[in-house]
Design a protein around this motif. Sequence first.
Motif, PDB file in Angstrom:
ATOM      1  N   VAL A   1       0.840  -1.205   0.000  1.00  0.00           N
ATOM      2  CA  VAL A   1       0.000   0.000   0.000  1.00  0.00           C
ATOM      3  C   VAL A   1       0.869   1.248   0.000  1.00  0.00           C
ATOM      4  CG1 VAL A   1      -1.694   1.329   1.327  1.00  0.00           C
ATOM      5  CG2 VAL A   1      -1.943  -1.156   1.117  1.00  0.00           C
ATOM      6  N   GLU A   2       1.995   1.204   0.693  1.00  0.00           N
ATOM      7  CA  GLU A   2       2.889   2.354   0.765  1.00  0.00           C
ATOM      8  C   GLU A   2       3.338   2.822  -0.614  1.00  0.00           C
ATOM      9  OE1 GLU A   2       6.172   1.370   3.256  1.00  0.00           O
ATOM     10  OE2 GLU A   2       4.909   0.757   4.952  1.00  0.00           O
ATOM     11  N   GLY A   3       3.489   1.899  -1.553  1.00  0.00           N
ATOM     12  CA  GLY A   3       3.960   2.273  -2.886  1.00  0.00           C
ATOM     13  C   GLY A   3       2.903   2.168  -3.959  1.00  0.00           C
ATOM     14  N   LEU A   4       1.618   2.080  -3.558  1.00  0.00           N
ATOM     15  CA  LEU A   4       0.569   1.842  -4.541  1.00  0.00           C
ATOM     16  C   LEU A   4       0.471   2.961  -5.561  1.00  0.00           C
ATOM     17  CD1 LEU A   4      -1.761   0.100  -5.526  1.00  0.00           C
ATOM     18  CD2 LEU A   4      -3.246   1.246  -3.865  1.00  0.00           C
ATOM     19  N   GLU A   5       0.513   4.210  -5.094  1.00  0.00           N
ATOM     20  CA  GLU A   5       0.485   5.330  -6.037  1.00  0.00           C
ATOM     21  C   GLU A   5       1.815   5.365  -6.787  1.00  0.00           C
ATOM     22  OE1 GLU A   5      -0.248  10.175  -6.188  1.00  0.00           O
ATOM     23  OE2 GLU A   5      -0.416   9.091  -4.295  1.00  0.00           O
TER      24      GLU A   5
ATOM     25  N   ALA B   1      12.344  -3.101   1.264  1.00  0.00           N
ATOM     26  CA  ALA B   1      11.474  -4.243   1.546  1.00  0.00           C
ATOM     27  C   ALA B   1      10.552  -4.468   0.366  1.00  0.00           C
ATOM     28  CB  ALA B   1      10.666  -3.994   2.818  1.00  0.00           C
ATOM     29  N   GLU B   2      10.436  -5.697  -0.088  1.00  0.00           N
ATOM     30  CA  GLU B   2       9.703  -6.012  -1.303  1.00  0.00           C
ATOM     31  C   GLU B   2       8.263  -5.503  -1.254  1.00  0.00           C
ATOM     32  OE1 GLU B   2       9.690 -10.260  -1.644  1.00  0.00           O
ATOM     33  OE2 GLU B   2       8.234 -10.526  -0.035  1.00  0.00           O
ATOM     34  N   GLN B   3       7.745  -5.172  -2.444  1.00  0.00           N
ATOM     35  CA  GLN B   3       6.349  -4.775  -2.620  1.00  0.00           C
ATOM     36  C   GLN B   3       5.734  -5.649  -3.698  1.00  0.00           C
ATOM     37  OE1 GLN B   3       7.221  -0.608  -3.448  1.00  0.00           O
ATOM     38  NE2 GLN B   3       6.391  -0.001  -1.474  1.00  0.00           N
ATOM     39  N   VAL B   4       4.503  -6.117  -3.438  1.00  0.00           N
ATOM     40  CA  VAL B   4       3.865  -7.107  -4.310  1.00  0.00           C
ATOM     41  C   VAL B   4       2.449  -6.647  -4.636  1.00  0.00           C
ATOM     42  CG1 VAL B   4       3.104  -9.506  -4.505  1.00  0.00           C
ATOM     43  CG2 VAL B   4       5.254  -8.973  -3.323  1.00  0.00           C
ATOM     44  N   TYR B   5       2.097  -6.740  -5.930  1.00  0.00           N
ATOM     45  CA  TYR B   5       0.788  -6.298  -6.399  1.00  0.00           C
ATOM     46  C   TYR B   5       0.146  -7.399  -7.234  1.00  0.00           C
ATOM     47  CZ  TYR B   5       2.797  -1.928  -4.889  1.00  0.00           C
ATOM     48  OH  TYR B   5       3.390  -0.955  -4.118  1.00  0.00           O
ATOM     49  N   PHE B   6      -1.102  -7.715  -6.899  1.00  0.00           N
ATOM     50  CA  PHE B   6      -1.862  -8.740  -7.597  1.00  0.00           C
ATOM     51  C   PHE B   6      -2.723  -8.088  -8.674  1.00  0.00           C
ATOM     52  CE2 PHE B   6      -1.909 -11.183  -3.326  1.00  0.00           C
ATOM     53  CZ  PHE B   6      -0.617 -11.639  -3.564  1.00  0.00           C
ATOM     54  N   HIS B   7      -2.693  -8.671  -9.888  1.00  0.00           N
ATOM     55  CA  HIS B   7      -3.415  -8.115 -11.031  1.00  0.00           C
ATOM     56  C   HIS B   7      -4.337  -9.158 -11.661  1.00  0.00           C
ATOM     57  CE1 HIS B   7       0.030  -5.433 -10.722  1.00  0.00           C
ATOM     58  NE2 HIS B   7      -0.519  -4.603 -11.577  1.00  0.00           N
ATOM     59  N   GLU B   8      -5.440  -8.679 -12.199  1.00  0.00           N
ATOM     60  CA  GLU B   8      -6.196  -9.380 -13.238  1.00  0.00           C
ATOM     61  C   GLU B   8      -5.965  -8.590 -14.516  1.00  0.00           C
ATOM     62  OE1 GLU B   8     -10.273 -11.064 -11.509  1.00  0.00           O
ATOM     63  OE2 GLU B   8     -10.028  -8.914 -11.151  1.00  0.00           O
ATOM     64  N   LEU B   9      -5.488  -9.232 -15.562  1.00  0.00           N
ATOM     65  CA  LEU B   9      -5.178  -8.524 -16.798  1.00  0.00           C
ATOM     66  C   LEU B   9      -6.258  -8.752 -17.847  1.00  0.00           C
ATOM     67  CD1 LEU B   9      -1.320  -8.987 -17.238  1.00  0.00           C
ATOM     68  CD2 LEU B   9      -2.580  -7.239 -15.966  1.00  0.00           C
ATOM     69  N   MET B  10      -6.533  -7.701 -18.608  1.00  0.00           N
ATOM     70  CA  MET B  10      -7.494  -7.769 -19.696  1.00  0.00           C
ATOM     71  C   MET B  10      -6.835  -8.399 -20.917  1.00  0.00           C
ATOM     72  SD  MET B  10      -9.116  -3.967 -19.174  1.00  0.00           S
ATOM     73  CE  MET B  10     -10.358  -4.215 -20.435  1.00  0.00           C
ATOM     74  N   THR B  11      -7.647  -8.858 -21.870  1.00  0.00           N
ATOM     75  CA  THR B  11      -7.141  -9.552 -23.055  1.00  0.00           C
ATOM     76  C   THR B  11      -7.584  -8.852 -24.324  1.00  0.00           C
ATOM     77  OG1 THR B  11      -9.066 -11.007 -23.220  1.00  0.00           O
ATOM     78  CG2 THR B  11      -7.247 -11.753 -21.831  1.00  0.00           C
TER      79      THR B  11
ATOM     80  N   VAL C   1      -8.363   0.046  -9.089  1.00  0.00           N
ATOM     81  CA  VAL C   1      -7.202  -0.062  -8.207  1.00  0.00           C
ATOM     82  C   VAL C   1      -7.699  -0.048  -6.767  1.00  0.00           C
ATOM     83  CG1 VAL C   1      -5.001   0.929  -7.515  1.00  0.00           C
ATOM     84  CG2 VAL C   1      -5.736   1.075  -9.900  1.00  0.00           C
ATOM     85  N   HIS C   2      -7.573  -1.159  -6.093  1.00  0.00           N
ATOM     86  CA  HIS C   2      -8.028  -1.247  -4.704  1.00  0.00           C
ATOM     87  C   HIS C   2      -7.010  -0.560  -3.796  1.00  0.00           C
ATOM     88  CE1 HIS C   2     -11.255  -3.852  -5.915  1.00  0.00           C
ATOM     89  NE2 HIS C   2     -10.437  -4.774  -6.366  1.00  0.00           N
ATOM     90  N   PRO C   3      -7.444   0.266  -2.867  1.00  0.00           N
ATOM     91  CA  PRO C   3      -6.506   1.026  -2.029  1.00  0.00           C
ATOM     92  C   PRO C   3      -5.849   0.217  -0.922  1.00  0.00           C
ATOM     93  CG  PRO C   3      -8.763   1.526  -1.408  1.00  0.00           C
ATOM     94  CD  PRO C   3      -8.848   0.643  -2.620  1.00  0.00           C
ATOM     95  N   SER C   4      -6.314  -0.997  -0.701  1.00  0.00           N
ATOM     96  CA  SER C   4      -5.771  -1.824   0.375  1.00  0.00           C
ATOM     97  C   SER C   4      -5.989  -3.291   0.028  1.00  0.00           C
ATOM     98  CB  SER C   4      -6.455  -1.482   1.707  1.00  0.00           C
ATOM     99  OG  SER C   4      -7.853  -1.729   1.623  1.00  0.00           O
ATOM    100  N   PRO C   5      -5.340  -4.209   0.740  1.00  0.00           N
ATOM    101  CA  PRO C   5      -5.577  -5.638   0.487  1.00  0.00           C
ATOM    102  C   PRO C   5      -7.061  -5.963   0.587  1.00  0.00           C
ATOM    103  CG  PRO C   5      -3.709  -5.342   1.954  1.00  0.00           C
ATOM    104  CD  PRO C   5      -4.330  -3.994   1.786  1.00  0.00           C
ATOM    105  N   ARG C   6      -7.541  -6.767  -0.342  1.00  0.00           N
ATOM    106  CA  ARG C   6      -8.985  -7.005  -0.412  1.00  0.00           C
ATOM    107  C   ARG C   6      -9.271  -8.404  -0.919  1.00  0.00           C
ATOM    108  NH1 ARG C   6     -12.956  -2.547  -2.951  1.00  0.00           N
ATOM    109  NH2 ARG C   6     -11.888  -1.470  -1.241  1.00  0.00           N
TER     110      ARG C   6
END
Length: 401
Positions: A249-253, A266-276, A389-394
Amino acid sequence: MATFVLTDLSRDLWVEGFATDAQALGLAGGRRFSVRKRRLRGGRRDGVDLVEVDNGRLSFSIIPTRGMGIWKGSFDGDRLGWDSPVADGPVNPAFVNLAAHGGLGWLDGFDELLVRCGLSWNGAPFEVKSRKADGSEGNTTYNLHGKIANIPASYLAVHVGEEPPHEIVVEGHVTEAHLFGPSVRMVSRVSTTPGSNRLTVRDEFVNLKDQPVDMQVLYHWNFGFPFLQEDSRFVAPPRTVTPRDPRAVEGLEGHEVYGPPQPGFAEQVYFHELMTHPSGPEAGRTMAMLCNRGGDRAVALRYRPDQLPCFTLWKNTGGARDGYVTGLEPATNYPNPLPFEKARGRVVTLPVNGRHVAETTLEVLAGAQAVAEARAEVDRIQSQARPVVHPSPREPFAAEG
């Protein structure tokens, strides 16, 4: 197609050294290419087999000893891969204790351009409590990212097309199995053509049991310099973006932009659903890119979300000697612990004799025009809808805190 079998345990066959090229195959009229197999000696790489493919522009080294991962590569002189603190790799699995460091022992051998995570599970380490027949309780720890990357191939062959475009294929079979548990064979085919800027990894996962089995696979593609640098950008057409945890969340923007090497990051991880792509020859396919600061170098992954529906962006921009790297990771699931993913339907169940196919293509782009065209392709996919873009883990992507 000319075929050279280098390993076949069913026939007790193993070839230590092998080399062929266009001239040796009587194909000297076209582009040069070569394939070589050798065994490494010394240090923790002792006993590791490498298959080195050079198509004339794109070269890469496959590690049959490490689950058919791809160690390093280059394209027109630009390095593919990253500088891991594991400086004496590729590490023989004999020197990797997956259970060490609280289940993080997998990291002792992690230095590849491509490493697969799975097959029975992947993601963060986790524990499962169980009750034994005598009524006592026990805990089982499942290590980071599973076992497949540390299992040697039982079959290895090189195929070269005798007719244009002279496709080069390295085939390997890796089986993950144990008594009273899943038994899945991965039939992998890594291919390219002479002069191409692409390589394709096509894996077929086959259930060898007389009952259904569950599986997960994550393709951990990893890039460092020169594609990753300060102000490099991640470019993809997301439908949704979700930070994994408060650190993300700290690096989301501005999460799509990379910073310089930063010791202690410290690693940052973002989960995506990608369009086709909605139509045309690429219908049903998507792509994700890493572009350098100048916009004249990029790597792109192309794949089908119906095979690999989940995409993870891993940002680990630590010090240059600490592992300055980013991971572009299409997968059957997000790298949460298996119980979390299974409860949300992100586990593939293979029926008896069932199969699951997953294919990813790495494309290396050189020059501002090629990079701009690829970015325009991403924009066309994204034009179908604005990303959420979700602002927090969801849920259902990550555990809500």
